[in-house]
Design a protein around this motif. Structure first.
Motif, PDB file in Angstrom:
ATOM      1  N   LYS A  87       0.875  -1.186   0.000  1.00  0.00           N
ATOM      2  CA  LYS A  87       0.000   0.000   0.000  1.00  0.00           C
ATOM      3  C   LYS A  87       0.901   1.222   0.000  1.00  0.00           C
ATOM      4  N   THR A  88       0.628   2.224  -0.857  1.00  0.00           N
ATOM      5  CA  THR A  88       1.497   3.400  -0.877  1.00  0.00           C
ATOM      6  C   THR A  88       0.672   4.660  -0.661  1.00  0.00           C
ATOM      7  N   SER A  89       1.369   5.727  -0.208  1.00  0.00           N
ATOM      8  CA  SER A  89       0.699   7.026  -0.142  1.00  0.00           C
ATOM      9  C   SER A  89       1.747   8.127  -0.264  1.00  0.00           C
ATOM     10  N   ILE A  90       1.372   9.214  -1.001  1.00  0.00           N
ATOM     11  CA  ILE A  90       2.271  10.358  -1.059  1.00  0.00           C
ATOM     12  C   ILE A  90       1.771  11.381  -0.056  1.00  0.00           C
ATOM     13  N   SER A  91       2.720  12.065   0.584  1.00  0.00           N
ATOM     14  CA  SER A  91       2.309  12.948   1.674  1.00  0.00           C
ATOM     15  C   SER A  91       3.345  14.032   1.888  1.00  0.00           C
ATOM     16  N   LEU A  92       3.068  14.915   2.834  1.00  0.00           N
ATOM     17  CA  LEU A  92       4.073  15.885   3.256  1.00  0.00           C
ATOM     18  C   LEU A  92       5.118  15.179   4.104  1.00  0.00           C
ATOM     19  N   PRO A  93       6.355  15.702   4.108  1.00  0.00           N
ATOM     20  CA  PRO A  93       7.411  15.057   4.893  1.00  0.00           C
ATOM     21  C   PRO A  93       7.090  14.978   6.375  1.00  0.00           C
ATOM     22  N   SER A  94       6.418  15.982   6.919  1.00  0.00           N
ATOM     23  CA  SER A  94       6.180  15.951   8.368  1.00  0.00           C
ATOM     24  C   SER A  94       4.694  16.118   8.638  1.00  0.00           C
ATOM     25  N   VAL A  95       4.369  15.963   9.883  1.00  0.00           N
ATOM     26  CA  VAL A  95       2.960  15.997  10.244  1.00  0.00           C
ATOM     27  C   VAL A  95       2.453  17.436  10.300  1.00  0.00           C
ATOM     28  N   ILE A  96       1.404  17.747   9.570  1.00  0.00           N
ATOM     29  CA  ILE A  96       0.711  19.022   9.737  1.00  0.00           C
ATOM     30  C   ILE A  96      -0.756  18.681   9.958  1.00  0.00           C
ATOM     31  N   PRO A  97      -1.535  19.616  10.498  1.00  0.00           N
ATOM     32  CA  PRO A  97      -2.933  19.274  10.767  1.00  0.00           C
ATOM     33  C   PRO A  97      -3.613  18.715   9.515  1.00  0.00           C
ATOM     34  N   THR A  98      -4.465  17.741   9.686  1.00  0.00           N
ATOM     35  CA  THR A  98      -5.160  17.139   8.551  1.00  0.00           C
ATOM     36  C   THR A  98      -6.040  18.185   7.890  1.00  0.00           C
ATOM     37  N   LEU A  99      -5.870  18.342   6.589  1.00  0.00           N
ATOM     38  CA  LEU A  99      -6.646  19.346   5.881  1.00  0.00           C
ATOM     39  C   LEU A  99      -7.906  18.738   5.316  1.00  0.00           C
ATOM     40  N   PRO A 105      -5.120  17.980  -0.025  1.00  0.00           N
ATOM     41  CA  PRO A 105      -5.861  16.730   0.185  1.00  0.00           C
ATOM     42  C   PRO A 105      -5.925  15.964  -1.137  1.00  0.00           C
ATOM     43  N   ALA A 106      -5.893  14.655  -1.072  1.00  0.00           N
ATOM     44  CA  ALA A 106      -5.846  13.825  -2.285  1.00  0.00           C
ATOM     45  C   ALA A 106      -6.941  14.205  -3.279  1.00  0.00           C
ATOM     46  N   GLU A 107      -8.103  14.587  -2.759  1.00  0.00           N
ATOM     47  CA  GLU A 107      -9.252  14.877  -3.637  1.00  0.00           C
ATOM     48  C   GLU A 107      -9.050  16.126  -4.480  1.00  0.00           C
ATOM     49  N   VAL A 108      -8.123  16.967  -4.106  1.00  0.00           N
ATOM     50  CA  VAL A 108      -7.942  18.251  -4.807  1.00  0.00           C
ATOM     51  C   VAL A 108      -6.734  18.213  -5.740  1.00  0.00           C
ATOM     52  N   ARG A 109      -5.981  17.110  -5.690  1.00  0.00           N
ATOM     53  CA  ARG A 109      -4.716  17.072  -6.444  1.00  0.00           C
ATOM     54  C   ARG A 109      -4.925  17.128  -7.958  1.00  0.00           C
ATOM     55  N   ILE A 153       0.665   8.825  -8.309  1.00  0.00           N
ATOM     56  CA  ILE A 153       1.393   9.662  -9.275  1.00  0.00           C
ATOM     57  C   ILE A 153       1.021   9.219 -10.693  1.00  0.00           C
ATOM     58  N   ILE A 154       0.968   7.914 -10.911  1.00  0.00           N
ATOM     59  CA  ILE A 154       0.593   7.411 -12.240  1.00  0.00           C
ATOM     60  C   ILE A 154      -0.821   7.877 -12.583  1.00  0.00           C
ATOM     61  N   ALA A 155      -1.737   7.706 -11.644  1.00  0.00           N
ATOM     62  CA  ALA A 155      -3.136   8.080 -11.910  1.00  0.00           C
ATOM     63  C   ALA A 155      -3.256   9.570 -12.242  1.00  0.00           C
ATOM     64  N   LEU A 156      -2.495  10.401 -11.537  1.00  0.00           N
ATOM     65  CA  LEU A 156      -2.613  11.847 -11.742  1.00  0.00           C
ATOM     66  C   LEU A 156      -1.954  12.311 -13.043  1.00  0.00           C
ATOM     67  N   PHE A 157      -0.789  11.757 -13.346  1.00  0.00           N
ATOM     68  CA  PHE A 157       0.025  12.344 -14.419  1.00  0.00           C
ATOM     69  C   PHE A 157      -0.035  11.588 -15.749  1.00  0.00           C
ATOM     70  N   HIS A 158      -0.343  10.289 -15.688  1.00  0.00           N
ATOM     71  CA  HIS A 158      -0.089   9.447 -16.847  1.00  0.00           C
ATOM     72  C   HIS A 158      -0.716   9.954 -18.152  1.00  0.00           C
ATOM     73  N   SER A 159      -1.951  10.435 -18.104  1.00  0.00           N
ATOM     74  CA  SER A 159      -2.593  10.765 -19.390  1.00  0.00           C
ATOM     75  C   SER A 159      -1.988  11.990 -20.056  1.00  0.00           C
ATOM     76  N   ASN A 160      -1.353  12.870 -19.309  1.00  0.00           N
ATOM     77  CA  ASN A 160      -0.813  14.093 -19.924  1.00  0.00           C
ATOM     78  C   ASN A 160       0.706  14.234 -19.848  1.00  0.00           C
TER      79      ASN A 160
END
Ligand code: SAM
Length: 239
Positions: free
Chosen positions: A3-15, A151-155, A195-202
């Protein structure tokens, strides 16, 4: 299973998933000086090591979305580039100029205030509202903790906005921090599925470098968690 996830390097409040709700949170973080989770006083080492692979001409104009008061901008200017930042918080923008001893001029333009000093132009306002004509020609994009701050939904929306600001020959130099959880022992670094899902088509996606920043942490009897910093070079596909 992995399972993978991209994130900020450190903890910030959940947006929140809604960027309109995030803006007040970011403004508040700067007001309260809660920036330890992302701001560093040193230039990013992966930027120093891999930026020049792009072979950009001196004076190329580099777009830095969500720039904060990052000292990476100082390094880019020292390399001969023109820096074009976009940042929501006026506290961050003012701090960038004053902490680096830069005399600035600022001018109100619609919903933005444009701050300028030598090679630096920073547009203060919401990145999702900036228009291409305001930024002018852009030759490359440096994304550190911009895509991953959202947030992932806005990427996807961020990427659509970003593509609208640059020409087809302009690439994106993207730094990410990625966690992956696996029960299969050490695995070869791969391009993250989001990353693949976001970038692959363009975009053509090139994973240029992977730096493992944490040793495996045992999280269940079978699975371990690894954290990698990655450098991606994205080139847009011709239409
Ligand atoms: C995680 S920080 C990264 C800052 C910088 N890239 C760095 O590496 O230090 C994200 C920054 O984006 C800014 N930001 C958040 N939403 C924004 C938006 N919609 N438009 C412009 N800037 C935004 C925040 O104020 C914050 O300074």
């Amino acid at each position: 299973m992995t399972k993978t996830s991209i994130s900020l390097p450190s903890v910030i409040p959940t947006l929140e998933a809604n960027k309109r709700q995030d803006n007040p949170l970011w403004l508040k973080m700067w007001q309260n000086n809660q920036i330890d989770g992302f701001h560093l006083d040193t230039v990013n080492s992966l930027l120093i090591e891999y930026w020049h692979n792009q072979n950009l001409k001196k004076r190329s104009r580099i777009l830095i979305p969500f720039c904060g008061k990052s000292v990476d901008m100082i390094w880019l200017a020292e390399q001969g580039f023109q820096v074009v930042g976009v940042e929501l918080s006026p506290i961050a923008v003012r701090a960038f100029f004053t902490e680096n001893g830069l005399k600035y001029k600022k001018k109100r333009e619609g919903n933005f205030t444009c701050w300028k000093s030598g090679p630096f132009t920073i547009w203060c306002g919401d990145f999702f509202s900036i228009q291409k004509y305001q930024l002018g020609r852009i030759d490359s994009v440096f994304d550190k903790a911009a895509l991953t701050a959202l947030p992932a939904e806005v990427r996807a929306q961020y990427l659509t906005q970003l593509r609208g600001l640059i020409d087809i020959d302009v690439g994106i130099f993207l730094l990410t921090t990625e966690d992956f959880e696996t029960d299969q022992g050490l695995i070869t670094p791969e391009i993250d599925s989001e990353i693949i899902a976001l970038f692959h088509s363009n975009f053509h996606i090139q994973l240029t470098h992977t730096q493992r920043i944490s040793a495996a942490v045992q999280i269940t009897a079978q699975a371990c968690l690894y954290t990698d910093n990655k450098v991606y070079n994205m080139r847009q596909r011709a239409l």
